[in-house]
Enzyme design. Sequence first.
Site, PDB file in Angstrom:
ATOM      1  N   GLU A 187      41.180  10.716  22.052  1.00  0.00           N
ATOM      2  CA  GLU A 187      40.659  12.012  22.513  1.00  0.00           C
ATOM      3  C   GLU A 187      41.123  12.311  23.930  1.00  0.00           C
ATOM      4  O   GLU A 187      41.325  13.465  24.299  1.00  0.00           O
ATOM      5  CB  GLU A 187      39.128  12.031  22.370  1.00  0.00           C
ATOM      6  CG  GLU A 187      38.746  12.177  20.896  1.00  0.00           C
ATOM      7  CD  GLU A 187      37.528  11.394  20.455  1.00  0.00           C
ATOM      8  OE1 GLU A 187      36.716  11.007  21.312  1.00  0.00           O
ATOM      9  OE2 GLU A 187      37.399  11.152  19.238  1.00  0.00           O
ATOM     10  N   SER A 230      36.371   5.566  11.832  1.00  0.00           N
ATOM     11  CA  SER A 230      35.458   5.706  10.688  1.00  0.00           C
ATOM     12  C   SER A 230      34.934   4.372  10.153  1.00  0.00           C
ATOM     13  O   SER A 230      34.676   4.226   8.958  1.00  0.00           O
ATOM     14  CB  SER A 230      36.111   6.527   9.559  1.00  0.00           C
ATOM     15  OG  SER A 230      36.358   7.847  10.014  1.00  0.00           O
ATOM     16  N   ASN A 256      31.264   3.316  20.932  1.00  0.00           N
ATOM     17  CA  ASN A 256      31.714   4.397  21.801  1.00  0.00           C
ATOM     18  C   ASN A 256      30.856   5.621  21.494  1.00  0.00           C
ATOM     19  O   ASN A 256      31.036   6.271  20.474  1.00  0.00           O
ATOM     20  CB  ASN A 256      33.200   4.664  21.497  1.00  0.00           C
ATOM     21  CG  ASN A 256      33.739   5.844  22.282  1.00  0.00           C
ATOM     22  OD1 ASN A 256      33.066   6.393  23.150  1.00  0.00           O
ATOM     23  ND2 ASN A 256      34.963   6.232  21.971  1.00  0.00           N
ATOM     24  N   HIS A 302      41.939   6.264  24.951  1.00  0.00           N
ATOM     25  CA  HIS A 302      41.353   6.742  23.698  1.00  0.00           C
ATOM     26  C   HIS A 302      42.106   7.991  23.222  1.00  0.00           C
ATOM     27  O   HIS A 302      42.549   8.801  24.029  1.00  0.00           O
ATOM     28  CB  HIS A 302      39.866   7.062  23.891  1.00  0.00           C
ATOM     29  CG  HIS A 302      39.190   7.325  22.588  1.00  0.00           C
ATOM     30  ND1 HIS A 302      39.229   8.549  21.979  1.00  0.00           N
ATOM     31  CD2 HIS A 302      38.517   6.496  21.748  1.00  0.00           C
ATOM     32  CE1 HIS A 302      38.590   8.468  20.817  1.00  0.00           C
ATOM     33  NE2 HIS A 302      38.153   7.233  20.657  1.00  0.00           N
ATOM     34  N   GLU A 323      43.458   2.327  16.808  1.00  0.00           N
ATOM     35  CA  GLU A 323      42.679   3.413  16.220  1.00  0.00           C
ATOM     36  C   GLU A 323      43.622   4.505  15.718  1.00  0.00           C
ATOM     37  O   GLU A 323      44.048   5.364  16.500  1.00  0.00           O
ATOM     38  CB  GLU A 323      41.740   4.022  17.266  1.00  0.00           C
ATOM     39  CG  GLU A 323      40.773   3.025  17.862  1.00  0.00           C
ATOM     40  CD  GLU A 323      39.556   3.728  18.454  1.00  0.00           C
ATOM     41  OE1 GLU A 323      38.474   3.562  17.877  1.00  0.00           O
ATOM     42  OE2 GLU A 323      39.699   4.452  19.445  1.00  0.00           O
TER      43      GLU A 323
END
Length: 256
Positions: free
Chosen positions: A98, A212, A12, A96, A166
């Site tokens: 964000e 990460s 991504n 996602h 995530e």
Amino acid sequence: MAGTGTFFVGGNWKCNGTKESITKLVSDLNNAKLESDVDVVVAPPFVYIDQVKSSLNGRIEIAAQNSWVSKGGAFTGEISVEQLKDTGCKWVILGHSERRHVIGEDNQFIGKKAAYALGQGLGVIACIGELLEEREAGKTFDVCYQQLKAFADAVPSWDNIVIAYEPVWAIGTGVVATPVQAQEVHVAVRDWLKNNVSAEVASKTRIIYGGSVNGGNCAELAKQEDIDGFLVGGASLKGPEFATIVNSVTTKKVAA
Ligand code: PGA
């Protein structure tokens, strides 16, 4: 119950890159030796999709980072699923963190987007994951189940969905979930699918980990039985490191 799907690794790229840096990244990816039994996808910013599509070899498929919730039209600033298909995208990342937490998209809106994209033939990388305060309050599973339910309520089938777990506290922070922490949630997600969708979907659906992931920690994560691949942000901007993450599938084979 371990998953039975092909290992899946997505890069991504988020809102990063220039024509020049992307030319270099694509060339590094084209030159990388990638294990054959991995589905590999990269998600460039919209404006570079065409450049990537015309220069990246066919081994790697292209995902968009978002899509509009229905057919295109008078929706300033949005990109439709039809346009993504027209530029050669096979996948779209939806939900996602964000987009959930910075842009403010909610579960229902994301579910609708997934249903529309799937209906038009795009694969969906469906992201879920808890905030740090939710983890600390013991709500990790509840949050993930609610997010899963919103997808489940909206989509007609799970055939073309990859779930990306995530944890928000691990995204872009350098704080990766431990293999045990990730495995624990992946098992819970698979159980949720088994209990709420079907045993077949639970075993076939890839559940990938993001947050990460890098060349140094991917091998230990890949060994976990229910980790079926990765969604990679920062480390996907470096071709050789991304290739290392793709090739961590070999650790899985050894572990199996
Ligand atoms: P990161 O991002 O690898 O930079 O933590 C992962 C993601 O947001 O998909």
